[in-house]
Design an enzyme around this catalytic site. Structure first.
Site, mmCIF file in Angstrom:
data_model
loop_
_atom_site.group_PDB
_atom_site.id
_atom_site.type_symbol
_atom_site.label_atom_id
_atom_site.label_comp_id
_atom_site.label_asym_id
_atom_site.label_seq_id
_atom_site.Cartn_x
_atom_site.Cartn_y
_atom_site.Cartn_z
ATOM 1 C CE LYS A 173 -1.907 2.969 1.882
ATOM 2 N NZ LYS A 173 -2.012 4.419 1.470
ATOM 3 C CD GLU A 248 13.043 1.386 9.623
ATOM 4 O OE1 GLU A 248 13.750 2.508 10.033
ATOM 5 O OE2 GLU A 248 13.533 0.226 9.950
ATOM 6 C CD GLU A 383 9.523 13.582 10.545
ATOM 7 O OE1 GLU A 383 8.576 13.379 10.516
ATOM 8 O OE2 GLU A 383 10.391 12.927 9.904
#
Ligand code: NAD
Length: 488
Positions: A173, A248, A383
């Site tokens: 996906k 990750e 981030e």
């Protein structure tokens, strides 16, 4: 349109929904693609389950699986220019960067194709007479592979190559924003001879097309690359059936520059660290930590050079970096910069969209340097995933390490110094998965990649990257069976 690949056939989404893919550099329409819903994902899971339980792929010898992975590498070389172009149109990144990515992708397939044939298990020395004991590797099962938009085919390769090398079946996906190279890869897997159902492709939004992958009992493993919040959600969803999970996630990566660093190299790398691909890199060196005595001269030079960076679209050969992926992503970065300024950061350059007309339709944002930042600011902790460099000062090695480690993330970072012993001490003290000394960003498929702390767990690449996709079984055989008599 038939962009979903399920059980060896190209098919449309059941609900006939589609999505327009637009190039972030100028907003032009790239193509319209199928948009899957939960039922399409369920079909893909059923196909992958059948292919794992009954199909030939998990029972194919390791050397033959390795050969197929190597054939895919050759096909990727053949189609390099088509793939690089498709990647650049979807992401807006410069063509030359996409070409580098395809080279890395080829190396990834070659690495895992060879590794799987060289690692067939081991004999265990038990110290007992009449025992033959072996450890063998087996595939985990049905793997859900979910990938982001910043390095679409690269992140896909890091998952698909080891997953099929190890004999698993999968549902891929990709990000709904960047589907085209995933479609192309599935065509290459088909051409290389991957059996029907062993590889399946679902396109579509995360909550609809992706979420069932985390929950479904027929999925054995979820390997996810993407944002922290999505990672947390998937981990929680996977808990219900105790799936193997590899995550990750993001980074807020420190780049530490000591006063004894080679000045020109450190400036140059500080720019590459954060402004490559407009900062949309998980390992981007978005936090510059600079020794107090070097601060003024160093930051002046970083700012001077940041203001010279040329922005442009994929096929603009003069461009040094490109646009952001979407208007929504740019708005998020703008909000981070505004908040940083409110919290006391000093804007040294950027902090705005470029004014010149050629960039008007694209999602551009100027390379930005925020000076005099401190650890508590949200622009330092979170981030932003854009071309925004925050600068913090430190006075000694201990403070550099303390500041560098003071976020919830632990993905990567850099150290610039001419003192080798200091570099090694700091490298040991950093709680991050990849440390670069006097360099920034290089990696090789032979070495593991992944994060400490909330940057995730599990490893991609290297021997551990293959191990993620294998179960390890111990087979103990008594060669001379006889009663033991314990219950006589
Ligand atoms: P994202 O989390 O928004 O999306 C990633 C993928 O997850 C997409 O395919 C998306 O459709 C899917 N998704 C979203 N919600 C889902 C749900 N509820 N269930 C299942 N799937 C769902 O991330 P993004 O914006 O595409 O990517 C940027 C992020 O990726 C950044 O945080 C970056 O640091 C990270 N990243 C990390 C690495 C690494 O190696 N650690 C590499 C590249 C990118």
């Amino acid at each position: 349109m038939a962009d979903l690949y399920i059980d060896g056939a190209w098919t449309s989404a059941r609900e006939k929904r589609t999505r327009e893919i637009r190039c972030p550099a100028d907003g032009s329409l790239v193509a319209e693609v199928d948009e899957a819903g939960g039922q399409d994902t369920a079909d893909a899971i059923a196909a992958a389950r059948r292919a794992f339980d009954e199909g030939p792929w998990p029972r194919t010898p390791a050397n033959e699986r390795g050969d197929l992975v190597l054939r895919v590498a050759d096909l990727l070389v053949r189609d390099k220019e088509l793939l690089a172009r498709a990647e650049s149109l979807d992401t807006g990144k410069r063509l030359v960067e996409s070409e580098y990515d395809i080279d890395d992708i080829v190396n990834c397939f070659r690495y895992f194709g060879k590794l799987v044939t060289s690692e067939s298990g081991r004999v265990v020395e038990t110290g007992s007479e009449g025992v033959d004991s072996r450890v063998v590797y087996e595939p985990v099962g049905v793997c859900a592979l979910i990938t982001p938009w910043n390095y679409p085919l690269l992140q896909t390769a890091w998952k698909v190559a080891p997953a099929i090398a190890a004999g698993n079946t999968f549902i891929l996906k990709p990000s709904e924003l960047t589907p085209h190279t995933a479609i192309h890869l599935m065509r290459l897997l088909e051409e290389a001879g991957l059996p029907a159902g062993a590889g399946n492709l679902i396109l579509g939004a995360g909550p609809e097309a992706g979420a069932p992958l985390g929950e479904h009992p027929d999925v054995d493993l979820v390997s996810f690359t993407g944002g922290l919040q999505t990672g947390r959600r998937l981990m929680a969803a996977a808990a219900g059936t105790v799936k193997k999970v590899a995550l990750e996630l993001g980074g807020k990566n420190p780049n530490i520059v000591f006063a004894d660093a080679d000045f020109d190299t450190a400036v140059d790398m500080a720019l590459t660290a954060v402004f490559l691909h407009s900062g949309q890199v998980c390992s981007a060196g978005a936090r510059l930590l600079v020794e107090d005595s070097l601060h003024d001269r160093f930051v002046d030079e970083v700012v001077r050079r940041a203001m010279l960076i040329r922005l442009g679209g994929p096929f603009d050969e003069r461009a040094q970096t490109g646009p952001l992926i979407s208007a929504a992503h740019r708005a998020k970065i703008e909000a981070y910069v505004a908040k940083g300024l409110e919290e006391g950061a000093v804007l040294r350059c950027g902090g705005a969209r470029p004014a010149d007309p050629p960039h008007a339709e694209g999602f551009y944002y100027l390379p930005t340097v925020l000076d005099e930042c401190t650890g508590g600011m949200s622009v330092v902790q979170e981030e932003s995933f854009g071309p925004v460099l925050t600068v913090e000062r430190f006075t000694d090695e201990a403070e550099a390490v303390r500041l560098a480690n003071a976020t919830i993330y632990g993905l990567a970072g850099g150290i610039f110094t001419s003192d080798e012993a200091k570099a090694q001490r700091v490298a040991s003290a950093l709680r991050i998965g990849t440390v670069w000394i006097n360099d920034y960003h290089p990696y090789v498929p032979q070495a593991e990649w992944g994060g400490y702390k909330q940057s995730g767990f599990g490893r991609e690449l290297g021997p551990a990257g293959l191990a993620e996709y294998r179960e390890t079984k111990h087979i103990w055989r008594t060669t001379n069976p006889s009663p033991q008599g314990w219950f006589d």
